[in-house]
Design a protein around this motif. Structure first.
Motif, PDB file in Angstrom:
ATOM      1  N   ALA A 160      54.612  36.390  36.212  1.00 41.73           N
ATOM      2  CA  ALA A 160      54.638  36.988  37.545  1.00 41.73           C
ATOM      3  C   ALA A 160      54.333  38.478  37.477  1.00 41.73           C
ATOM      4  O   ALA A 160      53.618  39.026  38.321  1.00 41.73           O
ATOM      5  CB  ALA A 160      55.998  36.757  38.197  1.00 41.73           C
ATOM      6  N   GLY A 161      54.864  39.137  36.440  1.00 38.81           N
ATOM      7  CA  GLY A 161      54.576  40.561  36.278  1.00 38.81           C
ATOM      8  C   GLY A 161      53.104  40.831  36.015  1.00 38.81           C
ATOM      9  O   GLY A 161      52.514  41.763  36.571  1.00 38.81           O
ATOM     10  N   LEU A 162      52.477  39.988  35.180  1.00 34.65           N
ATOM     11  CA  LEU A 162      51.054  40.167  34.885  1.00 34.65           C
ATOM     12  C   LEU A 162      50.199  39.901  36.117  1.00 34.65           C
ATOM     13  O   LEU A 162      49.204  40.586  36.365  1.00 34.65           O
ATOM     14  CB  LEU A 162      50.649  39.223  33.745  1.00 34.65           C
ATOM     15  CG  LEU A 162      51.227  39.554  32.362  1.00 34.65           C
ATOM     16  CD1 LEU A 162      50.855  38.469  31.369  1.00 34.65           C
ATOM     17  CD2 LEU A 162      50.728  40.911  31.877  1.00 34.65           C
ATOM     18  N   ALA A 163      50.589  38.888  36.912  1.00 39.53           N
ATOM     19  CA  ALA A 163      49.835  38.589  38.131  1.00 39.53           C
ATOM     20  C   ALA A 163      49.920  39.739  39.123  1.00 39.53           C
ATOM     21  O   ALA A 163      48.932  40.123  39.761  1.00 39.53           O
ATOM     22  CB  ALA A 163      50.366  37.298  38.764  1.00 39.53           C
ATOM     23  N   PHE A 164      51.103  40.305  39.259  1.00 39.25           N
ATOM     24  CA  PHE A 164      51.259  41.440  40.167  1.00 39.25           C
ATOM     25  C   PHE A 164      50.429  42.630  39.696  1.00 39.25           C
ATOM     26  O   PHE A 164      49.778  43.317  40.499  1.00 39.25           O
ATOM     27  CB  PHE A 164      52.737  41.820  40.246  1.00 39.25           C
ATOM     28  CG  PHE A 164      52.995  43.025  41.103  1.00 39.25           C
ATOM     29  CD1 PHE A 164      52.960  42.936  42.481  1.00 39.25           C
ATOM     30  CD2 PHE A 164      53.265  44.258  40.513  1.00 39.25           C
ATOM     31  CE1 PHE A 164      53.197  44.051  43.270  1.00 39.25           C
ATOM     32  CE2 PHE A 164      53.495  45.375  41.296  1.00 39.25           C
ATOM     33  CZ  PHE A 164      53.465  45.268  42.682  1.00 39.25           C
ATOM     34  N   ARG A 165      50.436  42.874  38.400  1.00 40.64           N
ATOM     35  CA  ARG A 165      49.653  43.984  37.862  1.00 40.64           C
ATOM     36  C   ARG A 165      48.161  43.767  38.112  1.00 40.64           C
ATOM     37  O   ARG A 165      47.442  44.707  38.469  1.00 40.64           O
ATOM     38  CB  ARG A 165      49.922  44.120  36.363  1.00 40.64           C
ATOM     39  CG  ARG A 165      49.147  45.241  35.703  1.00 40.64           C
ATOM     40  CD  ARG A 165      49.531  45.375  34.255  1.00 40.64           C
ATOM     41  NE  ARG A 165      48.756  46.412  33.609  1.00 40.64           N
ATOM     42  CZ  ARG A 165      48.888  46.770  32.339  1.00 40.64           C
ATOM     43  NH1 ARG A 165      49.791  46.160  31.585  1.00 40.64           N
ATOM     44  NH2 ARG A 165      48.154  47.724  31.826  1.00 40.64           N
ATOM     45  N   ALA A 166      47.686  42.526  37.918  1.00 43.20           N
ATOM     46  CA  ALA A 166      46.273  42.233  38.158  1.00 43.20           C
ATOM     47  C   ALA A 166      45.908  42.462  39.621  1.00 43.20           C
ATOM     48  O   ALA A 166      44.835  42.980  39.944  1.00 43.20           O
ATOM     49  CB  ALA A 166      45.960  40.807  37.743  1.00 43.20           C
ATOM     50  N   LYS A 167      46.811  42.079  40.523  1.00 45.99           N
ATOM     51  CA  LYS A 167      46.550  42.281  41.956  1.00 45.99           C
ATOM     52  C   LYS A 167      46.459  43.764  42.282  1.00 45.99           C
ATOM     53  O   LYS A 167      45.576  44.202  43.027  1.00 45.99           O
ATOM     54  CB  LYS A 167      47.657  41.631  42.774  1.00 45.99           C
ATOM     55  CG  LYS A 167      47.451  41.744  44.285  1.00 45.99           C
ATOM     56  CD  LYS A 167      48.578  41.074  45.048  1.00 45.99           C
ATOM     57  CE  LYS A 167      48.328  41.153  46.558  1.00 45.99           C
ATOM     58  NZ  LYS A 167      48.171  42.518  47.043  1.00 45.99           N
ATOM     59  N   VAL A 168      47.375  44.545  41.726  1.00 49.95           N
ATOM     60  CA  VAL A 168      47.354  45.992  41.976  1.00 49.95           C
ATOM     61  C   VAL A 168      46.070  46.614  41.446  1.00 49.95           C
ATOM     62  O   VAL A 168      45.434  47.447  42.110  1.00 49.95           O
ATOM     63  CB  VAL A 168      48.589  46.660  41.343  1.00 49.95           C
ATOM     64  CG1 VAL A 168      48.466  48.177  41.402  1.00 49.95           C
ATOM     65  CG2 VAL A 168      49.859  46.210  42.047  1.00 49.95           C
ATOM     66  N   GLU A 169      45.667  46.205  40.241  1.00 47.58           N
ATOM     67  CA  GLU A 169      44.434  46.758  39.679  1.00 47.58           C
ATOM     68  C   GLU A 169      43.216  46.360  40.505  1.00 47.58           C
ATOM     69  O   GLU A 169      42.282  47.149  40.678  1.00 47.58           O
ATOM     70  CB  GLU A 169      44.275  46.281  38.224  1.00 47.58           C
ATOM     71  CG  GLU A 169      45.302  46.889  37.276  1.00 47.58           C
ATOM     72  CD  GLU A 169      45.154  46.358  35.868  1.00 47.58           C
ATOM     73  OE1 GLU A 169      44.396  45.369  35.686  1.00 47.58           O
ATOM     74  OE2 GLU A 169      45.786  46.922  34.953  1.00 47.58           O
ATOM     75  N   GLY A 170      43.206  45.109  41.038  1.00 42.93           N
ATOM     76  CA  GLY A 170      42.100  44.681  41.897  1.00 42.93           C
ATOM     77  C   GLY A 170      42.042  45.484  43.188  1.00 42.93           C
ATOM     78  O   GLY A 170      40.968  45.902  43.624  1.00 42.93           O
ATOM     79  N   ASP A 171      43.203  45.701  43.804  1.00 46.17           N
ATOM     80  CA  ASP A 171      43.241  46.511  45.030  1.00 46.17           C
ATOM     81  C   ASP A 171      42.778  47.936  44.752  1.00 46.17           C
ATOM     82  O   ASP A 171      42.088  48.557  45.573  1.00 46.17           O
ATOM     83  CB  ASP A 171      44.659  46.531  45.604  1.00 46.17           C
ATOM     84  CG  ASP A 171      45.086  45.155  46.108  1.00 46.17           C
ATOM     85  OD1 ASP A 171      44.194  44.313  46.316  1.00 46.17           O
ATOM     86  OD2 ASP A 171      46.303  44.931  46.276  1.00 46.17           O
ATOM     87  N   LEU A 172      43.146  48.466  43.595  1.00 49.10           N
ATOM     88  CA  LEU A 172      42.731  49.824  43.243  1.00 49.10           C
ATOM     89  C   LEU A 172      41.226  49.908  43.058  1.00 49.10           C
ATOM     90  O   LEU A 172      40.591  50.880  43.478  1.00 49.10           O
ATOM     91  CB  LEU A 172      43.445  50.255  41.952  1.00 49.10           C
ATOM     92  CG  LEU A 172      43.170  51.683  41.473  1.00 49.10           C
ATOM     93  CD1 LEU A 172      43.578  52.691  42.537  1.00 49.10           C
ATOM     94  CD2 LEU A 172      43.894  51.963  40.167  1.00 49.10           C
TER      95      LEU A 172
END
Length: 301
Positions: A160-172
């Motif tokens: 879940a932590g990795l998925a959240f990080r990937a989402k944040v990086e995509g939004d960035l």
């Protein structure tokens, strides 16, 4: 607080199957004392586990002490060989008892008095660890329960932590792309410079400083000689205005070349015609000094 979060988020040491307690910290305890380091061979050691520092009765198990996330923690192992061991183990499992305390002796270096009225212990040897009702060190508390070491739950948490990080990086990345698009719509650097120069220059400049030529100043400053006033016995007649041709000659005598106008004045005039008359920076730069002065005069007229 950072070290506490690091312990909570760290991966449990292999072999830790029960609850885990922090046994000490480098912060002042309730007695104003501070333990700075623990003497140990390697990264793990065992010591007797007692109830409330009761050394007159047998131990209720042993404490497996080890380093985790840069701090010393311990996993209590209850032997269940007596009622006290069973009772304390049950209360730890229920969450009633969630603090521990160490008994230690200084080694190699004597304690040093600190400014808070207690002592700093540079290095100590741990004699035993006790489960207690109230710990002397407020940081010696339970960090996690036995359920927290479940591997499946740990994998879900980390996924879940990795998925959240990937989402944040995509939004960035999307945000950076939008910023690049906006940059393309901004004016070029030259127009930006003109706008900055315009902000630095005052908007209302006295007309006399901009429009009067040296010849006009000299003509306006001329006075009637005193001897002529005395000879005529009357006021000197007003000076006649020069004919239109003479005015044209005076205006034609004004400087036309770019070199005759100070660069700071030229930049100020260009900025005004760009802002108020809709000229582009290239068009404003192509105007002659006379044209610049004329357009600015129209603005002020």
């Amino acid at each position: 607080m950072k070290s506490y979060r690091k312990l909570l988020e760290s991966k449990p040491t292999e072999g830790a199957a029960g609850p885990v307690f922090r046994i000490t910290s480098t912060n002042l305890d309730r007695h104003k004392d501070r333990v700075l380091a623990i003497k140990a061979k390697g990264e793990e050691f065992r010591t007797p586990l007692l109830w409330n520092h009761d050394s007159w009765n047998p131990a209720i198990g042993y404490a497996r002490c080890f380093r985790e996330a840069g701090e010393w923690v311990m996993e209590p192992v209850f032997d269940g060989a007596c009622d006290t061991s069973k009772m304390v183990a049950a209360k730890v499992k229920a969450g009633t008892l969630d603090q521990c305390s160490i008994r230690f002796v200084p080694c190699e270096t004597e304690p040093v008095p600190n400014k808070d009225g207690g002592y700093d212990f540079p290095l100590v040897e741990v004699l035993e660890v006790s489960i207690v009702n109230i710990a002397g060190n407020q940081d010696a508390v339970r960090l996690r329960s036995a359920e927290a070491v479940d591997e499946d739950e740990e994998k879900k948490y980390r996924a879940a932590g990795l998925a959240f990080r990937a989402k944040v990086e995509g939004d960035l990345a999307e945000l950076k792309a939008e910023v690049k698009k906006l940059h393309k719509l901004l004016p070029d650097e030259e127009e930006d410079d003109l706008e900055e120069e315009e902000q630095e220059q005052p908007e209302d400049t006295p007309e006399e400083e901009e429009r009067e030529s040296p010849e006009d100043e000299e003509r306006d400053g001329a006075e009637t000689p005193p001897d002529e006033e005395a000879r005529d016995g009357a006021e000197a007649p007003p000076e006649e205005e020069p004919p239109a041709e003479e005015e044209q000659e005076l205006s034609e005598g004004e400087p036309e070349d770019e070199e005759d106008m100070p660069e700071e004045e030229a930049k100020s005039l260009r900025a005004q015609v760009v802002k108020h008359l809709g000229f582009t920076s290239a068009q404003a730069k192509a105007l002659s000094p006379n044209d610049l002065r004329g357009y600015v005069a129209l603005l002020r007229g």
